[in-house]
Motif scaffolding. Structure first.
Motif, short mmCIF file in Angstrom:
data_model
loop_
_atom_site.label_atom_id
_atom_site.label_comp_id
_atom_site.label_asym_id
_atom_site.label_seq_id
_atom_site.Cartn_x
_atom_site.Cartn_y
_atom_site.Cartn_z
N VAL A 141 30.51 40.89 43.74
CA VAL A 141 30.66 42.31 43.40
C VAL A 141 30.55 43.10 44.70
CG1 VAL A 141 29.75 44.22 42.02
CG2 VAL A 141 29.68 41.90 41.12
N GLN A 146 38.92 42.63 43.92
CA GLN A 146 39.63 42.88 42.67
C GLN A 146 38.83 42.32 41.50
OE1 GLN A 146 42.81 44.22 42.39
NE2 GLN A 146 43.54 44.21 44.50
N ALA A 147 38.47 43.19 40.56
CA ALA A 147 37.73 42.75 39.38
C ALA A 147 38.59 42.89 38.13
CB ALA A 147 36.46 43.58 39.20
N ALA A 163 31.22 47.85 38.47
CA ALA A 163 32.18 47.36 39.47
C ALA A 163 32.81 48.52 40.24
CB ALA A 163 33.25 46.51 38.78
N MET A 168 34.81 48.36 43.74
CA MET A 168 35.81 47.36 43.42
C MET A 168 37.05 48.01 42.80
SD MET A 168 33.50 44.21 41.93
CE MET A 168 34.70 42.95 42.38
N VAL A 170 39.30 47.85 39.79
CA VAL A 170 38.97 47.34 38.46
C VAL A 170 40.12 47.51 37.47
CG1 VAL A 170 37.37 47.46 36.51
CG2 VAL A 170 36.53 47.88 38.84
N ALA A 231 42.83 38.71 40.86
CA ALA A 231 41.41 38.82 40.50
C ALA A 231 40.57 37.96 41.42
CB ALA A 231 41.20 38.40 39.06
N LEU A 233 37.27 38.29 40.89
CA LEU A 233 36.13 38.16 39.98
C LEU A 233 36.62 38.50 38.58
CD1 LEU A 233 32.94 38.18 39.42
CD2 LEU A 233 33.10 40.63 39.81
N ILE A 235 35.04 39.17 34.70
CA ILE A 235 33.86 39.33 33.85
C ILE A 235 34.34 39.36 32.41
CG2 ILE A 235 31.90 40.79 33.25
CD1 ILE A 235 31.93 41.86 36.10
#
Length: 404
Positions: A141, A146-147, A163, A168, A170, A231, A233, A235
């Motif tokens: 994070v 890129q989340a 985020a 980030m 998002v 991405a 990350l 979630i």
């Protein structure tokens, strides 16, 4: 009276053992925790803790010393693996066997995961449930990364907010036609969609996830229409399931969780359940509530009943969510509503949504409007249902509606 064993070291388990001692029970009490730490708060995990604004010790519901001082045996990092109902014993992963006179299951819930076949187990794919989940996620994070958030419920939206606050980029993907569709009225969905969009979150609704991409770790996603997203990350916030695994292997009755009666007793009279894992009879249905408030209240009620109170559990549901500088407070349950009255608040950005069914007030969503939440909660608990037109009229004095 002999010993009480409580399996599950979350909010419900911690509340139950504390209540037993507060009520004067002086027998043996053992609290079995899956995780290697004492019981802790979960709501701040994905907010202040992930943002680095809260130390781990501040998460603990009580200092570790409390349990020893109260004569509570705290077993951490040693999950329960089986129950022998005839022998009245619980077996732990270490091989230890605990005897009980009464047993309480406060095993909570576990997050729904993406299937491994679509990349759900790739490194870089995370759920938000435990301290270890957040500690594993935290290094990724970081500003500029890129989340991708999968799921537009409160967990997903809270993760998106954090985020963005960490800088980030998002994107949030929700399969349903709108975010919060399962839990909130369209007006509340509209409010939070606008909030997140203004903060720079890209929200894609009515779109499924085909699969995640990457080999050694996640690198992106392909949506059901073929859209490709990068991405660093992912979630996953697609809901939770009651953790009934231990109860199921013990042969207890299940119904959307571990089925209990109004007092919290399972199909085995020596075994009780409370919190996210338990479903209980309420207003003609067997229901389950996923909230801190329910975990505390139901666990404390069960503690009383384990000592013979014979008290029925009658919840007054309330919930909350923090996103950016908005505090959402919810009173009641809005399922089955046929009308929503919208009331502007006394300050900029404050608004409340009042859910009605056939003229009966069911629930209130209050965004940065604690007065509307407080009045709505008291009205619901008193069984009062003001005219929706009065609620929607800013000139109406809300507090006056509480008078007989």
């Amino acid at each position: 009276m002999g010993g009480i064993v409580v399996v599950g070291g979350g909010q419900a388990g911690a509340s139950l053992v504390a209540k037993l001692r507060a009520l004067g029970f002086d027998g043996a009490v053992t609290l079995v925790c899956d995780e290697p730490v004492p019981p802790y708060q979960r709501p701040p995990l994905s907010k202040k803790y992930l943002l680095g604004e809260m130390e781990v010790e501040r998460l603990y519901l009580r200092p570790e010393s409390y349990y020893a001082e109260e004569g509570i045996t705290l077993l951490t990092g040693d999950p329960a693996t089986g129950i022998d109902r005839d022998a009245k014993t619980v077996t732990l992963a270490s091989g230890a066997v605990l005897s009980y006179d009464q047993l309480a299951l406060t095993t909570g819930s576990r997050p729904r995961a993406l299937p491994a076949t679509i990349g759900g187990v790739l490194p870089g794919v995370h759920v938000v449930r435990t301290l270890a989940d957040i500690d594993t996620m935290a290094p990724a994070v970081r500003e500029g990364a890129q989340a991708l958030i999968v799921g537009g419920g409160y967990i997903g939206l809270e993760a998106a907010a954090v985020a963005r606050q960490r800088g980030m980029d998002v994107t949030l993907v929700e399969m349903a036609p709108r975010i919060l569709q399962r839990v909130a009225a369209e007006a509340t969905s509209d409010y939070f969609r606008a909030l997140h969009t203004a903060q720079g979150v890209r929200i894609i609704e009515g779109m499924g996830l085909e699969r995640l991409t990457g080999e050694d770790r996640v690198t992106g996603a392909i949506l059901s229409d073929g859209t490709k997203l990068p991405a660093d990350l992912v979630i996953v916030g697609i809901g939770i399931l009651p953790d009934t695994r231990l109860a199921e292997t013990a042969g207890l009755t299940l119904e959307n969780g571990i089925a209990v009666d109004t007092e919290g007793r399972t199909s085995d009279p020596a075994i009780w359940a409370a919190g996210d894992c338990a479903s209980f009879p309420w207003r003609g249905v067997q229901m389950r509530l996923e909230s801190v408030q329910n975990a505390i209240d139901q666990a404390e009620c069960v503690a009383e009943n384990m000592l013979g109170a014979g008290k029925g559990y009658d919840p007054h549901p309330w919930f909350w969510s923090d996103q950016y500088d908005v505090k959402l407070q919810i009173a009641g349950l809005g399922a089955g509503h046929d009308h929503v009255a919208v009331r502007p608040g006394d300050r900029d950005g404050a608004v409340s949504h009042w859910y009605y069914a056939g003229g009966k007030l069911l629930a209130v969503d209050a965004m940065n409007d604690p007065r509307a939440y407080m009045v709505g909660k008291r009205l619901i608990e008193a069984g009062k249902s003001p005219d929706p037109a009065k609620i929607g009229d800013p000139a109406t004095d809300l507090k006056a509606l509480l008078n007989p």
